[in-house]
Design a protein around this motif. Structure first.
Motif, PDB file in Angstrom:
ATOM      1  N   PRO A 214       6.910  -0.114  -0.899  1.00  0.00           N
ATOM      2  CA  PRO A 214       5.940   0.766  -0.243  1.00  0.00           C
ATOM      3  C   PRO A 214       5.993   2.182  -0.806  1.00  0.00           C
ATOM      4  CG  PRO A 214       7.216  -0.482   1.382  1.00  0.00           C
ATOM      5  CD  PRO A 214       7.880  -0.703   0.062  1.00  0.00           C
ATOM      6  N   SER A 215       4.830   2.780  -1.005  1.00  0.00           N
ATOM      7  CA  SER A 215       4.782   4.155  -1.514  1.00  0.00           C
ATOM      8  C   SER A 215       5.350   5.149  -0.505  1.00  0.00           C
ATOM      9  CB  SER A 215       3.340   4.533  -1.855  1.00  0.00           C
ATOM     10  OG  SER A 215       2.508   4.418  -0.716  1.00  0.00           O
ATOM     11  N   ALA A 216       5.420   4.734   0.761  1.00  0.00           N
ATOM     12  CA  ALA A 216       5.966   5.608   1.807  1.00  0.00           C
ATOM     13  C   ALA A 216       7.483   5.700   1.753  1.00  0.00           C
ATOM     14  CB  ALA A 216       5.531   5.090   3.179  1.00  0.00           C
ATOM     15  N   LEU A 217       8.115   4.913   0.899  1.00  0.00           N
ATOM     16  CA  LEU A 217       9.576   4.900   0.789  1.00  0.00           C
ATOM     17  C   LEU A 217      10.013   6.048  -0.117  1.00  0.00           C
ATOM     18  CD1 LEU A 217      11.974   3.196   1.774  1.00  0.00           C
ATOM     19  CD2 LEU A 217      11.700   1.766  -0.255  1.00  0.00           C
ATOM     20  N   LEU A 218      10.637   7.070   0.466  1.00  0.00           N
ATOM     21  CA  LEU A 218      10.930   8.301  -0.270  1.00  0.00           C
ATOM     22  C   LEU A 218      12.226   8.237  -1.067  1.00  0.00           C
ATOM     23  CD1 LEU A 218       9.971  10.998   2.416  1.00  0.00           C
ATOM     24  CD2 LEU A 218       8.524   9.913   0.682  1.00  0.00           C
ATOM     25  N   GLY A 219      13.222   7.531  -0.582  1.00  0.00           N
ATOM     26  CA  GLY A 219      14.519   7.496  -1.247  1.00  0.00           C
ATOM     27  C   GLY A 219      15.539   6.798  -0.373  1.00  0.00           C
ATOM     28  N   ALA A 220      16.787   6.870  -0.776  1.00  0.00           N
ATOM     29  CA  ALA A 220      17.810   6.111  -0.047  1.00  0.00           C
ATOM     30  C   ALA A 220      19.173   6.779  -0.137  1.00  0.00           C
ATOM     31  CB  ALA A 220      17.899   4.688  -0.586  1.00  0.00           C
ATOM     32  N   ILE A 221      20.021   6.424   0.847  1.00  0.00           N
ATOM     33  CA  ILE A 221      21.416   6.859   0.865  1.00  0.00           C
ATOM     34  C   ILE A 221      22.287   5.627   1.053  1.00  0.00           C
ATOM     35  CG2 ILE A 221      23.128   8.363   1.944  1.00  0.00           C
ATOM     36  CD1 ILE A 221      20.792   9.962   3.148  1.00  0.00           C
ATOM     37  N   SER A 222      23.296   5.482   0.216  1.00  0.00           N
ATOM     38  CA  SER A 222      24.224   4.352   0.290  1.00  0.00           C
ATOM     39  C   SER A 222      25.625   4.869   0.605  1.00  0.00           C
ATOM     40  CB  SER A 222      24.229   3.592  -1.038  1.00  0.00           C
ATOM     41  OG  SER A 222      25.368   2.766  -1.143  1.00  0.00           O
ATOM     42  N   GLY A 390      17.409  16.628   2.998  1.00  0.00           N
ATOM     43  CA  GLY A 390      17.347  17.032   1.594  1.00  0.00           C
ATOM     44  C   GLY A 390      16.424  16.145   0.783  1.00  0.00           C
ATOM     45  N   ILE A 391      16.482  14.835   1.001  1.00  0.00           N
ATOM     46  CA  ILE A 391      15.586  13.907   0.295  1.00  0.00           C
ATOM     47  C   ILE A 391      14.143  14.175   0.673  1.00  0.00           C
ATOM     48  CG2 ILE A 391      14.889  11.477   0.133  1.00  0.00           C
ATOM     49  CD1 ILE A 391      17.799  10.699   0.208  1.00  0.00           C
ATOM     50  N   ILE A 392      13.895  14.457   1.947  1.00  0.00           N
ATOM     51  CA  ILE A 392      12.532  14.754   2.391  1.00  0.00           C
ATOM     52  C   ILE A 392      12.008  16.014   1.706  1.00  0.00           C
ATOM     53  CG2 ILE A 392      11.164  15.516   4.384  1.00  0.00           C
ATOM     54  CD1 ILE A 392      12.939  13.667   6.099  1.00  0.00           C
ATOM     55  N   GLN A 393      12.818  17.076   1.656  1.00  0.00           N
ATOM     56  CA  GLN A 393      12.400  18.295   1.004  1.00  0.00           C
ATOM     57  C   GLN A 393      12.120  18.077  -0.480  1.00  0.00           C
ATOM     58  OE1 GLN A 393      11.633  21.354   2.365  1.00  0.00           O
ATOM     59  NE2 GLN A 393      11.803  20.147   4.248  1.00  0.00           N
ATOM     60  N   THR A 394      12.939  17.263  -1.119  1.00  0.00           N
ATOM     61  CA  THR A 394      12.724  16.944  -2.530  1.00  0.00           C
ATOM     62  C   THR A 394      11.400  16.233  -2.734  1.00  0.00           C
ATOM     63  OG1 THR A 394      15.104  16.748  -2.917  1.00  0.00           O
ATOM     64  CG2 THR A 394      13.661  15.717  -4.517  1.00  0.00           C
ATOM     65  N   SER A 395      11.085  15.292  -1.851  1.00  0.00           N
ATOM     66  CA  SER A 395       9.843  14.531  -1.992  1.00  0.00           C
ATOM     67  C   SER A 395       8.620  15.414  -1.759  1.00  0.00           C
ATOM     68  CB  SER A 395       9.844  13.362  -1.008  1.00  0.00           C
ATOM     69  OG  SER A 395       9.752  13.813   0.333  1.00  0.00           O
ATOM     70  N   LEU A 396       8.744  16.404  -0.882  1.00  0.00           N
ATOM     71  CA  LEU A 396       7.618  17.279  -0.594  1.00  0.00           C
ATOM     72  C   LEU A 396       7.281  18.186  -1.773  1.00  0.00           C
ATOM     73  CD1 LEU A 396       8.414  18.315   3.099  1.00  0.00           C
ATOM     74  CD2 LEU A 396       6.758  16.625   2.292  1.00  0.00           C
ATOM     75  N   LYS A 397       8.283  18.429  -2.613  1.00  0.00           N
ATOM     76  CA  LYS A 397       8.058  19.290  -3.782  1.00  0.00           C
ATOM     77  C   LYS A 397       7.335  18.560  -4.902  1.00  0.00           C
ATOM     78  CE  LYS A 397      12.131  22.249  -3.094  1.00  0.00           C
ATOM     79  NZ  LYS A 397      13.437  22.660  -3.669  1.00  0.00           N
ATOM     80  N   THR A 398       7.484  17.212  -4.941  1.00  0.00           N
ATOM     81  CA  THR A 398       6.924  16.439  -6.055  1.00  0.00           C
ATOM     82  C   THR A 398       5.547  15.904  -5.725  1.00  0.00           C
ATOM     83  OG1 THR A 398       8.067  14.464  -5.206  1.00  0.00           O
ATOM     84  CG2 THR A 398       9.201  15.780  -6.883  1.00  0.00           C
TER      85      THR A 398
END
Length: 398
Positions: A214-222, A390-398
């Motif tokens: 899904p394009s709504a998937l911004l990133g992940a943490i493991s 942090g991942i959300i902020q990164t995605s908003l910049k791109t």
């Protein structure tokens, strides 16, 4: 006589001090990241990465104690979040369940602020596992995130399996189905995946697989995954550092799940179809033996090695294209430090990948604060909410 007693007490204290590692001092997480812009963007939302992690003083510097306390006792003063259980009937006849937890201010969430954490627990764990419950509580209350927690097929005692299969180390279709269900219900939400241990492997593999995501998937943490099942079992089969004991308990847990659903999983038709021998299954002393007797046969793999290669996220790392953060503790008794080299290399070569190594924390422990009694919220709970931002902020910049 008193001299002998004093000597014995001194020896016991020395052993305890060595096991508890009380001479250690708090240290900051070690960061592996080629992408300086990505790291600085994460750091703005997660300044705790620049602060020393402060384990509970008397026992928090021992990876074994952190791991055992986590697995047996769980979190201190654990809250019980109230969620909604969702059931999905899959095409193979399985019943998939996941639990959804809304943030306190759910009714006031604007579309641009609608974010969901898709959580994948560790082996045999569910939304009812204590560490999942406390993280969900913290994420919904402090982070304002909706949380959706995958319940691994067969792991819930209250839900019967409806098809002859359980979850596996590398089966990502259940996680994919949960994501689709989330987006069907909340089409405007954006998703960050969070995986713990086995769940970390599944999430990482999912991001590296050749599939449509899904394009709504911004990133992940493991968190605390081992990356390679082949190497991991080699280490777990060793008695050094008590790893064989951990392997024993994991094996017994898996056997108990199979036994609980015996009527469906080991029906006469299933045994004949997959050439299963119940005696071999329930006498298995290790996970590789159990996987030889049961898992690889039910899932049609020619060998355990083939199953482990297919399952291991290490074989999918190079194809990851989304922001990812990996967290490991160097004193994790289940995932020894030599197993971290693949993700260190990945973070040193690939953009938007960050690897955090903590000197202490054990396996999914990361208790912090206090002399004997730790804080109710762990370092890991705090870090995950901050890293998500942090991942959300990164995605908003791109």
């Amino acid at each position: 006589m008193s001299t002998v007693i004093l000597a014995v007490v001194a020896v016991i204290l020395c052993v305890l001090f060595r096991i508890l590692n009380v001479n250690s001092e708090p240290t900051k997480p070690v960061v592996f990241c080629k992408d300086r812009n990505f790291f600085e963007s994460i750091l703005k939302m997660a300044p705790l990465l620049n602060e020393p992690y402060q384990p509970t003083r008397l026992w928090g510097f021992s990876g074994h104690v952190q791991t055992v306390v986590h697995s047996i006792i769980g979190r201190v003063r654990c809250p019980l979040p109230i969620g909604e259980r969702c059931l999905v009937n899959l095409t193979d006849g399985s019943t998939l369940t996941y639990d959804v937890y809304e943030p306190l201010e759910a009714k006031n969430i604007q579309p641009e602020d609608d974010f969901t954490l898709a959580i994948c627990p560790g082996i045999g764990n569910t939304s009812e596992s204590v560490y999942i419950r406390t993280f969900v509580h913290h994420a919904t209350h402090q982070g304002g995130y909706r949380c959706a927690v995958l319940n691994h097929v067969g792991a819930l005692t209250s839900v019967q399996v409806t098809a002859p299969r359980l979850f596996t180390y590398g089966h990502t279709d259940d996680f994919d189905m949960m994501l689709k269900q989330i987006l069907e219900r909340w089409p405007n939400t954006r998703i960050i995946a969070v995986g713990f241990s086995l769940g970390g492997n599944l999430v990482t593999k999912y991001f590296g697989e050749q599939r449509i995501r899904p394009s709504a998937l911004l990133g992940a943490i493991s968190v605390c995954q081992g990356y390679c099942a082949l190497e991991g079992t080699k280490w777990l089969l060793m008695w050094h550092n008590f790893r064989r004991f951990y392997l024993y308990f994991m094996t017994e847990n898996m056997k108990s799940i199979i036994l609980r659903h015996r009527k469906v999983l080991l029906s006469e038709d299933v045994r004949k179809k997959h050439k299963l021998n119940e005696r071999d299954i329930f006498s298995a002393a290790t996970l590789p033996e159990l996987d030889e007797a049961y898992t690889r046969r039910v899932h049609n793999f020619g060998s355990v090695r083939e199953l482990y290669q297919w399952s291991s996220s290490v074989n999918y790392l190079k194809d990851i294209r989304s922001p990812m953060i990996f967290i490991n503790a160097k004193d994790d008794p289940l995932v020894p430090e030599p197993m971290l080299s693949p993700v260190r290399n990945l973070a040193s070569m690939k953009k938007q990948v960050l690897h955090l190594e903590l000197a202490h924390g054990g396996h999914l422990g990361f208790y912090e604060g206090g002399l004997l009694y730790p804080n109710p919220v762990t370092w890991l709970d705090r870090a995950l909410v901050a890293l998500t931002a942090g991942i959300i902020q990164t995605s908003l910049k791109t």
